[in-house]
Design an enzyme around this catalytic site. Structure first.
Site, PDB file in Angstrom:
ATOM      1  N   ARG A 103      64.916 103.635   2.910  1.00 30.65           N
ATOM      2  CA  ARG A 103      63.563 103.623   3.482  1.00 30.65           C
ATOM      3  C   ARG A 103      62.661 102.633   2.765  1.00 30.65           C
ATOM      4  O   ARG A 103      62.572 102.619   1.547  1.00 30.65           O
ATOM      5  CB  ARG A 103      62.936 105.010   3.357  1.00 30.65           C
ATOM      6  CG  ARG A 103      63.867 106.138   3.629  1.00 30.65           C
ATOM      7  CD  ARG A 103      63.252 107.483   3.261  1.00 30.65           C
ATOM      8  NE  ARG A 103      62.096 107.822   4.063  1.00 30.65           N
ATOM      9  CZ  ARG A 103      61.316 108.877   3.826  1.00 30.65           C
ATOM     10  NH1 ARG A 103      61.568 109.658   2.776  1.00 30.65           N
ATOM     11  NH2 ARG A 103      60.293 109.122   4.600  1.00 30.65           N
ATOM     12  N   SER A 797       5.925  93.914  -1.575  1.00 31.49           N
ATOM     13  CA  SER A 797       7.064  94.136  -0.695  1.00 31.49           C
ATOM     14  C   SER A 797       7.742  92.788  -0.486  1.00 31.49           C
ATOM     15  O   SER A 797       7.116  91.837  -0.023  1.00 31.49           O
ATOM     16  CB  SER A 797       6.600  94.721   0.638  1.00 31.49           C
ATOM     17  OG  SER A 797       7.702  94.842   1.506  1.00 31.49           O
TER      18      SER A 797
HETATM   19  P1  ADP Z   1      58.234 105.230   8.232  1.00 29.67           P
HETATM   20  O1  ADP Z   1      57.553 104.727   7.021  1.00 29.67           O
HETATM   21  O2  ADP Z   1      58.252 104.267   9.352  1.00 29.67           O
HETATM   22  O3  ADP Z   1      57.720 106.600   8.605  1.00 29.67           O
HETATM   23  P2  ADP Z   1      60.438 106.552   7.003  1.00 29.67           P
HETATM   24  O4  ADP Z   1      61.140 105.925   5.870  1.00 29.67           O
HETATM   25  O5  ADP Z   1      59.456 107.588   6.635  1.00 29.67           O
HETATM   26  O6  ADP Z   1      59.771 105.415   7.863  1.00 29.67           O
HETATM   27  O7  ADP Z   1      61.571 107.145   7.919  1.00 29.67           O
HETATM   28  C1  ADP Z   1      61.640 107.173   9.317  1.00 29.67           C
HETATM   29  C2  ADP Z   1      62.073 108.573   9.781  1.00 29.67           C
HETATM   30  O8  ADP Z   1      63.301 108.964   9.192  1.00 29.67           O
HETATM   31  C3  ADP Z   1      61.066 109.615   9.387  1.00 29.67           C
HETATM   32  O9  ADP Z   1      60.890 110.528  10.432  1.00 29.67           O
HETATM   33  C4  ADP Z   1      61.696 110.285   8.209  1.00 29.67           C
HETATM   34  O10 ADP Z   1      61.277 111.608   8.075  1.00 29.67           O
HETATM   35  C5  ADP Z   1      63.204 110.201   8.533  1.00 29.67           C
HETATM   36  N1  ADP Z   1      63.982 110.197   7.299  1.00 29.67           N
HETATM   37  C6  ADP Z   1      63.918 109.307   6.310  1.00 29.67           C
HETATM   38  N2  ADP Z   1      64.737 109.620   5.291  1.00 29.67           N
HETATM   39  C7  ADP Z   1      65.359 110.758   5.649  1.00 29.67           C
HETATM   40  C8  ADP Z   1      66.319 111.598   5.010  1.00 29.67           C
HETATM   41  N3  ADP Z   1      66.777 111.327   3.802  1.00 29.67           N
HETATM   42  N4  ADP Z   1      66.726 112.681   5.667  1.00 29.67           N
HETATM   43  C9  ADP Z   1      66.238 112.951   6.894  1.00 29.67           C
HETATM   44  N5  ADP Z   1      65.358 112.214   7.551  1.00 29.67           N
HETATM   45  C10 ADP Z   1      64.887 111.117   6.940  1.00 29.67           C
HETATM   46 MG    MG Z   2      57.472 107.979   7.287  1.00 29.94          MG
END
Ligand code: ADP
Ligand code: MG
Ligand code: MG
Length: 911
Positions: A103, A797
């Protein structure tokens, strides 16, 4: 020691030490998402194990020409081993595979701008292991195809459409409506087809080596920092381009493992209204991106209290804890895997101005933050927003769901505007002036000669230009909503139409633009003027009043303005301009007569006719301001402004002379002769009053000295009105202000002539009025000799508009029509000095004036009454200078109250 590029979620303390324990810098290092994940982990909240690769690693990667910096990958592998240990699973292990998400996460949240890949680690072998572990082949094959799809689009840039096509094809084949009805076999086949697509687009096979997947995904996130979407967003949100993004590698948890699994997003308070109530959406048996992507219809998150009550209770507790801990409204992502709740993200939630105010006030009342913090959290722009028309949120929501959102660009000047498209300034102006239409002026970009159209228009839309473009500057200057730099907008001036994609908008079609968000909509959206009676805003401003040292007064010429100013919280009237009153149709003839005549008796008669009008004006103002000071400025503009224009007169005169030649009947000749004689008389007077530089000519106190009867009449009107008020039980504090003084002798002469009248009236009426005489400081000489001037002035003023003109030697009207905007664009001037007080130059003159003035008269009352009085930065300068008050337009009073409080709270002297 080798550089640390990777931090486990459990290594927050180490990261903090590296940045000298500054939370802001940890956010810079780990990104907002990473820092908050680590922080949640530290609070003991359920966060899937993982680690963060730092923004420093990203920046090195980009600087090295797309190469991982030394030892970064090794550190990633070591961190991975630690995650394996924690979870008891192994990455790539066919029997008990660990799956990961990769992410992005920069210092400032850029929602949806960069990339995330889920389910990393799946391949033919691990799929089998997962099936054994979960006994749910449908879920596993669904997860696998998601990996191929996301990996394809994020890492390799494969468009999403071919993937969607395959899914649609399967739905049709099986004759089902939703993905939920597709079987394990279906997903397995879909996965195979996805691999085909991947191969076709990339000429390589989908990488089945989990480590290869992880490496490529990490790189893809680094690279996405410089993707077009991200760059555009940063430009729009003014986020620096050199921060880089962090990468968060995290154990996957699954919301799609059956009906005891779910995924969702929520805010701890309502982001539109600020109401304290968890708001959000969730889906049972789904994976994260399903909720945001809108593929399935979500359910309100509070339904969890029915479907999974225990988890809901735990969730409510956690969100509350997060809000308390971060002392701000939180926006969270979560997933429930087989009844177990996992927190995936938290951040301070974005919100509207209304919500921001309500949340700040309620948090202070809850004791979560102090009242000072509540006041500091609101920006002057947010207060301003309460006073601008804005779109009705319902109408906007409807437009969005109906697909009427057309494009978006830079939100350079807030407010909502609705109108028909006009592609040039002349047309815009004539539609507004002649046909009473509401217009949005649309141009590729604007130039100074478009200003008349911009002023006539409700709002401005351009396809080019940035935050400091001409359109943006002018729009902000005049409070016109504007959206600029809408790159997707093609304007065809020949065909008089514009297009966005395949959508065609003709000149004359209705559009709506939201200068607050940068959105452009097709058709008419409903607008509303938000109420300043908003309870929370009132409360916040009352708190602000308790912190500020500056008074906030208002510029008001009429009783209804004074009334509004008072409702908005003004503590007095800092400027009542008397000349506006002279322009009214039933008065102007007397004013002109008074100016034109050479006969003292005629002049006296004209003035006597004007007196009752002026007295009534002041009566109304005093009544509205019962108990508060009212500063009345004596006549200021050059007299020619009240007379007909020279050229117009000349033409009329010539016309009549020609008519006279052709006239045949006596009466007609008589009439014409009379008219010509009259006009010639006026013309002579107009000619003598004509000045080369009226701004520096016979005006201000000079007028009062040359024509004392006029200002004497004004003072008589003021004091007669004051006496009348006192008789009626109204408390009055009139302050008579003499404009444009530059030499103390002017003041001596004028005050002498005027105070005599004041005393006369008070004696006639047998009433004592509490009054002051004072002067404007609007030329440098007055500031420099303020000690002398203060002998004869009980108050000062600053007329910052004229003072700016005379300090810079620039005439505002000429400058803003032309070179000033150029100056600002070229960076010769950082800011428009007519908007924000020039701190290095003019403020120095002000400082001298305050110091010299107070040396002579320690209780000297000093304020400012130019437009700067409503500008937050200028207000901070006035606070520093130790002025008693700022005076601004009634509409700026709430903003000034907040800004004055913020200036006081920021003042180190208060700490
Ligand atoms: P953004 O910044 O665009 O929200 P994210 O990194 O938060 O991107 O992730 C996109 C989606 O994937 C989100 O809904 C997040 O909750 C889900 N997600 C990310 N990492 C995980 C994980 N380890 N397990 C389950 N869902 C995840
Ligand atoms: Mg997110
Ligand atoms: Mg002035």
């Amino acid at each position: 020691m080798e550089k640390k590029w990777v931090y486990l979620f459990g290594e927050l303390d180490q990261a903090l030490r590296y940045v000298q324990n500054e939370w802001e810098r940890v956010r810079g290092l780990l990104g907002g998402k990473g820092a908050n994940l680590a922080e949640m982990n530290r609070l003991g909240l359920p966060v899937p194990p993982g680690f963060t690769v730092t923004t420093e690693a990203c920046n090195s990667y980009l600087a090295l020409g797309m190469k991982f910096p030394e030892s970064m990958w090794e550190q990633e592998m070591a961190a991975l081993a630690s995650v394996e240990q924690k979870t008891g699973k192994k990455f790539g292990d066919p029997k008990n595979p660990l799956l990961l998400s990769c992410r992005s996460g920069a210092k400032f949240s850029m929602p949806g701008m960069m990339d995330t890949v889920l389910n990393i680690g799946l391949n033919e072998e691990t799929v089998q292991g997962m099936i054994e572990a979960t006994s749910d082949p449908r879920f596993v094959y669904d997860s696998y195809r998601r990996l191929i799809q996301m990996f394809g689009s994020v890492v390799m840039g494969v468009p999403d459409e071919p993937f969607q096509e395959v899914i649609t094809e399967f739905r049709n084949k099986k004759n089902v409506k939703s993905d939920a009805e597709l079987t394990a076999e279906d997903w397995k086949s879909i996965g195979e087809r996805f691999k085909d697509i991947f191969r076709r687009y990339n000429r390589i096979d989908f990488p089945t080596d989990p480590y290869e997947q992880l490496r490529l995904a990490t790189e893809a996130v680094f690279k996405s920092w410089n993707g077009k979407r991200a760059i555009d967003y940063r430009n729009a949100a003014r986020i620096p381009h050199d921060l880089g993004t962090a990468v968060n590698i995290q154990t996957m948890v699954f919301g799609n493992m059956g009906n005891d699994s779910a995924t969702g997003v929520a805010m701890t308070r309502n982001a539109t209204t600020g109401e304290k109530k968890i708001e959000g959406d969730y889906l049972i048996n789904a994976q994260g991106e399903d909720v945001v992507a809108g593929i399935r219809i979500t359910e309100p998150v509070e339904n969890m209290s029915q479907t999974m009550p225990d988890t809901w209770r735990q969730f409510v507790g956690i969100t509350q804890e997060l809000e308390n801990h971060n002392r701000n409204m939180q926006d969270v992502e979560f997933t429930v895997e087989r009844g177990k709740l996992w927190m995936l993200q938290t951040r301070d939630g974005k919100r509207t101005a209304q919500a921001a105010v309500r949340i700040a006030v309620e948090m202070a009342e809850e004791g979560l933050i102090s009242r000072e913090e509540a006041v500091m959290r609101i920006t002057p722009e947010q207060v301003d927003f309460f006073l601008h028309p804005q779109f009705n949120p319902e109408s906007k929501k409807a437009a969005r769901t109906e697909g009427r959102i057309l494009a978006s660009g830079l939100n350079v000047s807030p407010g909502a505007a609705v109108g028909v498209v006009a592609f040039d300034a002349d047309l815009a102006q004539s539609w507004v002036k002649k046909e009473g239409k509401k217009v949005i002026m649309v141009r590729p970009e604007t130039k100074p000669d478009d200003v008349h159209g911009m002023l006539a228009a409700e709002g401005i839309l351009t396809s080019r230009g940035g935050r400091t473009s001409h359109a943006a500057l002018v729009a902000r200057q005049f409070g016109k909503p504007a959206v600029v730099g809408v790159a997707s907008l093609e304007i065809d001036m020949n065909q008089r139409l514009m297009t966005v994609g395949s959508q065609i908008i003709n000149e004359g079609d209705w559009i709506s633009i939201d200068g607050t968000t940068g959105e452009v909509f097709l058709g008419k959206l409903e607008t509303m003027v938000p109420d300043i009676t908003d309870l929370w805003l009132m409360k916040l401003l009352t708190w602000a009043d308790g912190f500020r040292r500056l008074g906030v007064w208002a510029n008001a010429d009429y009783p209804h303005d004074a009334k509004r100013a008072r409702e908005y919280g003004a503590n007095g009237i800092g400027l009542c301009r008397t000349e506006h009153m002279f322009f009214e149709p039933e008065r102007l003839p007397f004013v002109q007569k008074m100016i034109i005549t050479n006969q003292p008796t005629e002049r006296r008669e004209a003035l006597e006719a004007l007196l009752p009008f002026q007295r009534d004006d002041f009566l109304g103002l005093f009544r509205a301001m019962h108990g508060l000071p009212v500063i009345i400025r004596l006549i200021d503009p050059p007299l020619h402004e009240f007379l007909p224009n020279y050229e117009t007169l000349m033409t009329a005169l010539t016309d009549n002379k020609i008519r006279l030649i052709h006239a045949r009947n006596l009466k007609e000749i008589d009439d014409l002769l009379h008219k010509i004689e009259e006009d010639e008389h006026v013309l002579i007077r107009v000619e003598t009053l004509r000045e080369a530089n009226p701004m520096l000519g016979l005006r201000g106190v000079r007028l009062g000295i040359m024509m004392p009867e006029l200002t004497q009449m004004q003072v008589r009107a003021i004091f007669e009105a004051a006496c009348q008020c006192i008789k009626d039980g109204v408390e009055v504090h009139p302050e008579v202000m003499i404009p444009l003084t530059c030499h103390v002798n002017e003041l001596i002469a004028q005050r002498e002539a005027l105070e005599t009248v004041a005393k006369e009236v008070m004696a006639e009426q047998g009433i004592k009025v509490d009054y002051k005489f004072g002067t404007m400081i609007e030329v440098p000489r007055a500031a420099l000799t303020a000690d002398e001037i203060a002998e004869y002035a009980q108050f000062f003023s600053f007329g910052t508009n004229d003072l700016t003109q005379t300090t810079f030697g620039i005439s505002r009207d000429d400058a803003e029509k032309g070179f000033l905007i150029d100056y600002i664009q070229r960076g010769i001037l950082q800011e428009n000095p007519f908007e924000t007080i020039d701190e290095k130059g003019m403020a120095k003159l002000m400082k001298i004036a305050v110091e010299l003035g107070r040396k002579t008269r320690p209780d000297l009352e000093v304020g400012i009454c130019g437009e700067h009085g409503g500008d937050p930065k200028s207000i901070a300068i006035c606070h520093k200078l130790g002025l008693n008050y700022v005076s601004c337009s009634p509409f700026r009073v709430p903003i000034a109250r907040l800004s004055a409080a913020q200036a006081a709270l920021r003042d180190p002297k208060n700490l």
